[in-house]
Design a protein around this motif. Structure first.
Motif, mmCIF file in Angstrom:
data_model
loop_
_atom_site.group_PDB
_atom_site.id
_atom_site.type_symbol
_atom_site.label_atom_id
_atom_site.label_comp_id
_atom_site.label_asym_id
_atom_site.label_seq_id
_atom_site.Cartn_x
_atom_site.Cartn_y
_atom_site.Cartn_z
ATOM 1 N N UNK A 1 0.759 -1.127 -0.034
ATOM 2 C CA UNK A 1 0.039 -0.024 -0.009
ATOM 3 C C UNK A 1 0.816 1.155 0.055
ATOM 4 N N UNK A 2 2.003 1.207 0.808
ATOM 5 C CA UNK A 2 2.834 2.360 0.969
ATOM 6 C C UNK A 2 3.534 2.627 -0.423
ATOM 7 N N UNK A 3 3.911 1.680 -1.213
ATOM 8 C CA UNK A 3 4.422 1.698 -2.405
ATOM 9 C C UNK A 3 3.432 2.177 -3.614
ATOM 10 N N UNK A 4 2.385 1.760 -3.413
ATOM 11 C CA UNK A 4 1.343 2.379 -4.488
ATOM 12 C C UNK A 4 1.176 3.556 -4.253
ATOM 13 N N UNK A 5 1.065 4.200 -3.095
ATOM 14 C CA UNK A 5 0.756 5.546 -2.656
ATOM 15 C C UNK A 5 1.782 6.308 -3.095
ATOM 16 N N UNK A 6 3.078 6.277 -3.068
ATOM 17 C CA UNK A 6 4.275 6.722 -3.387
ATOM 18 C C UNK A 6 4.340 6.785 -5.247
ATOM 19 N N UNK A 7 3.826 5.596 -5.607
ATOM 20 C CA UNK A 7 3.606 5.642 -6.945
ATOM 21 C C UNK A 7 2.761 6.608 -7.539
ATOM 22 N N UNK A 8 1.375 6.440 -6.837
ATOM 23 C CA UNK A 8 0.462 7.630 -7.207
ATOM 24 C C UNK A 8 0.907 9.118 -7.167
ATOM 25 N N UNK A 9 1.557 9.469 -6.321
ATOM 26 C CA UNK A 9 2.166 10.670 -6.044
ATOM 27 C C UNK A 9 3.397 11.083 -6.809
ATOM 28 N N UNK A 10 4.206 10.156 -7.451
ATOM 29 C CA UNK A 10 5.090 10.123 -8.609
ATOM 30 C C UNK A 10 4.418 10.481 -9.860
ATOM 31 N N UNK A 11 3.195 9.819 -9.989
ATOM 32 C CA UNK A 11 2.428 9.975 -11.229
ATOM 33 C C UNK A 11 1.772 11.296 -11.229
ATOM 34 N N UNK A 12 1.730 12.019 -10.319
ATOM 35 C CA UNK A 12 1.167 13.473 -10.056
ATOM 36 C C UNK A 12 2.295 14.474 -10.316
ATOM 37 N N UNK A 13 3.454 13.948 -10.113
ATOM 38 C CA UNK A 13 4.736 14.951 -10.537
ATOM 39 C C UNK A 13 5.522 15.217 -9.499
ATOM 40 N N UNK A 14 5.158 14.486 -8.211
ATOM 41 C CA UNK A 14 6.025 14.990 -6.896
ATOM 42 C C UNK A 14 7.514 14.216 -7.108
ATOM 43 N N UNK A 15 8.476 14.783 -6.323
ATOM 44 C CA UNK A 15 9.682 14.069 -6.325
ATOM 45 C C UNK A 15 9.569 12.737 -5.325
ATOM 46 N N UNK A 16 10.693 11.961 -5.364
ATOM 47 C CA UNK A 16 10.620 10.983 -4.466
ATOM 48 C C UNK A 16 10.371 11.034 -3.045
ATOM 49 N N UNK A 17 11.341 12.105 -2.727
ATOM 50 C CA UNK A 17 11.301 12.486 -1.073
ATOM 51 C C UNK A 17 9.985 12.910 -0.902
ATOM 52 N N UNK A 18 9.238 13.789 -1.393
ATOM 53 C CA UNK A 18 7.881 14.136 -1.200
ATOM 54 C C UNK A 18 6.721 13.325 -1.373
ATOM 55 N N UNK A 19 6.825 12.405 -2.532
ATOM 56 C CA UNK A 19 5.896 11.185 -2.774
ATOM 57 C C UNK A 19 6.058 10.173 -1.587
#
Length: 190
Positions: free
Chosen positions: A172-190
């Motif tokens: 779930x954590x990895x999926x949420x990070x992926x969703x935020x990366x898709x929205x353009x956030x950088x890795x640290x913020x995602x």
């Protein structure tokens, strides 16, 4: 009807050809042929790739053919982010226990050597009180290590350990990070 790696390749090709892909996350890839099929399918992808090497369940059960661990290396080399838990990191590195903050930092550095841009080493499997830089027994820490032009940047995420009997929290954590990366956030913020 194709099975195994053929089915995965067909499904990925259909998705990659029909939809704009802004980020992609892997999940449980049972064997080497499936991992290789995914690696080949994402070879030309220009979106962030999050590799969540689902290998060992919270219960300790193996979710990956033991002969397939090495097949992950080429896929990891393409990743923007690798998100193993501690047992998965041990399997990828073929090493013993990773528990302390020092162990985690060393392991994350070795995982960066596989070629990914960043590693989020999830510390939830560490014995109580060992993975937190503060040493507090009721805290758990994840380590984000990012490869930069001048070296590496480490960031610890520490929180209270939750008593959860469910499964899939790391996924779930990895999926949420992926969703935020898709929205353009950088890795640290995602």
């Amino acid at each position: 009807y194709p099975s195994g790696a053929q089915a995965v390749t067909a499904q990925l090709n259909a998705l990659l050809n029909d939809f704009p892909i802004d980020a992609i996350k892997t999940g449980m890839l049972f064997d080497a042929s499936t991992i290789e099929a995914v690696t080949n399918s994402v070879a030309t992808l220009h979106a962030p790739l999050v590799v969540d090497p689902v290998m060992i369940a919270t219960s300790g059960a193996n979710l990956l053919d033991r002969n397939a661990v090495d097949a992950y290396r080429p896929l990891i080399a393409r990743a923007a982010l690798l998100t193993p838990n501690l047992p998965e990191a041990q399997a990828l590195l073929k090493c013993d226990a990773i528990y302390t903050p020092e162990d985690m930092l060393s392991a994350a550095n070795r995982l960066l050597d596989f070629g990914c841009e960043a590693v989020l080493l999830k510390g939830g499997h560490a014995p109580v009180g060992t993975s937190s830089p503060s040493g507090a027994g009721d805290q758990i820490s994840d380590l984000l290590l990012i490869q930069t032009a001048t070296g590496t940047k480490a960031r610890w995420f520490t929180t209270q350990r939750l008593d959860i009997s469910g499964h899939g929290t790391g996924c779930t954590l990895a999926a949420l990070i992926t969703a935020f990366l898709a929205r353009g956030l950088n890795i640290e913020l995602a």
